[in-house]
Enzyme design. Structure first.
Site, short mmCIF file in Angstrom:
data_model
loop_
_atom_site.label_atom_id
_atom_site.label_comp_id
_atom_site.label_asym_id
_atom_site.label_seq_id
_atom_site.Cartn_x
_atom_site.Cartn_y
_atom_site.Cartn_z
N LEU A 192 0.83 -1.21 0.00
CA LEU A 192 0.00 0.00 0.00
C LEU A 192 0.86 1.26 0.00
CD1 LEU A 192 -2.56 -0.98 2.81
CD2 LEU A 192 -3.08 -0.78 0.36
N ALA B 123 3.22 2.16 3.02
CA ALA B 123 3.62 0.94 3.73
C ALA B 123 5.12 0.93 4.05
CB ALA B 123 3.26 -0.30 2.90
N GLY B 124 5.91 1.64 3.24
CA GLY B 124 7.35 1.71 3.51
C GLY B 124 8.24 1.30 2.36
N LYS B 125 7.68 1.18 1.16
CA LYS B 125 8.46 0.72 0.00
C LYS B 125 9.64 1.66 -0.30
CE LYS B 125 4.85 0.85 -2.69
NZ LYS B 125 3.90 1.37 -1.67
N THR B 126 9.36 2.95 -0.36
CA THR B 126 10.41 3.92 -0.69
C THR B 126 11.50 3.92 0.38
OG1 THR B 126 8.71 5.28 -1.73
CG2 THR B 126 10.83 6.33 -1.35
N SER C 97 1.82 -1.83 -7.21
CA SER C 97 1.51 -3.06 -7.98
C SER C 97 0.41 -3.89 -7.31
CB SER C 97 2.76 -3.89 -8.25
OG SER C 97 3.66 -3.97 -7.16
#
Ligand code: ADP
Length: 178
Positions: free
Chosen positions: A13, A16-19, A87
Site C-alpha cells: 500500500l 507501507a514503507g516501499k520507498t 503493484s
C-alpha cells in the site's frame, strides 16, 4: 561482493514503507560493493516511462508490465534491480515474475489504518475527501501476495530488520555472496 541479476520487487500500500526500504536497501547493497544496481521507483516511472497512464485496472497493469519489461532487460544483464511500486494486482505481478525468472517478491506490509495514519504524502486524506478516486486501499483493491519471498511488517519491525531480512533472503537464494 558477488551477485547475480535479480529483480527485487517491493509491493504494498501507499505509505507501507516501499520507498524507505528501497533507499535503505540500495545504500546497504552499495556499501557491500554492489555496483550494478538500479532502482525503478513507481512514482518516478510514472513521470517518464509510463507518463500519461492513469489508475484504471488496465493502466495500472500497463504500468507494471512496462516496469517489468525494463526490469527484465536489466536483470538478464546482471543488474540488481529494486522495483518499488504499489503493484496492487496479483496476476500481473505473477506475470512479470514468470517473465523475469530471477524475481524476489517483498511484501511491504502495514495495516491500512497505519498507512493512513502515516499519510506520508497526504493522499489518504484526499482520497477520503473524494478528491482522488481509485486510490488503492480506499476505493481500489490491493491483492496481497500469497507467497512472497519476504514479508516486512513495517508497523512491527524496524527498518534495519526489514533490510536484513531482504539481504538474508538474497543470500539464501544465491543472488549474492556474504
Ligand atoms: P511507500 O513508498 O510504500 O508509499 P514510504 O516509504 O514513502 O511508503 O513511507 C513509509 C513511512 O513509514 C515513512 O514515513 C517511514 O519512515 C515509516 N516507517 C516506519 N517504520 C518503518 C519501517 N520499519 N520500514 C519502512 N518504513 C517505516
Amino acid at each position: 561482493m558477488e551477485h547475480r541479476g535479480v529483480t527485487i520487487w517491493l509491493t504494498g500500500l501507499s505509505g507501507a514503507g516501499k520507498t524507505t526500504i528501497t533507499s535503505a536497501l540500495e545504500k546497504e547493497l552499495r556499501s557491500r560493493g554492489c555496483e550494478k544496481l538500479e532502482v525503478l521507483d513507481g512514482d518516478i516511472v510514472r513521470q517518464n516511462l509510463t507518463k500519461g497512464l492513469g489508475f484504471s485496472k488496465e493502466d495500472r497493469n500497463t504500468n507494471i508490465r512496462r516496469i517489468g519489461f525494463v526490469a527484465n532487460l536489466l536483470t538478464r544483464n546482471g543488474v540488481m534491480v529494486i522495483v518499488s511500486a504499489i503493484s496492487p494486482y496479483r496476476d500481473v505481478r505473477e506475470e512479470v515474475r514468470q517473465q523475469i525468472g530471477n524475481f524476489v517478491e517483498i511484501f511491504v506490509n502495514a495495516p491500512l489504518d497505519v498507512c493512513e495514519q502515516r499519510d506520508v504524502k497526504g493522499l489518504y486524506q484526499k482520497a477520503r475527501a473524494g478528491e482522488i478516486q481509485k486510490f488503492t486501499g480506499i476505493d481500489d483493491p490491493y491483492e496481497p501476495p500469497n507467497n512472497p519471498e519476504v514479508e516486512c511488517r513495517t508497523d512491527l519491525e524496524s527498518l534495519e530488520e526489514s533490510v536484513d531480512k531482504v539481504i538474508g533472503k538474497l543470500q539464501e537464494l544465491g543472488y549474492m555472496s556474504q
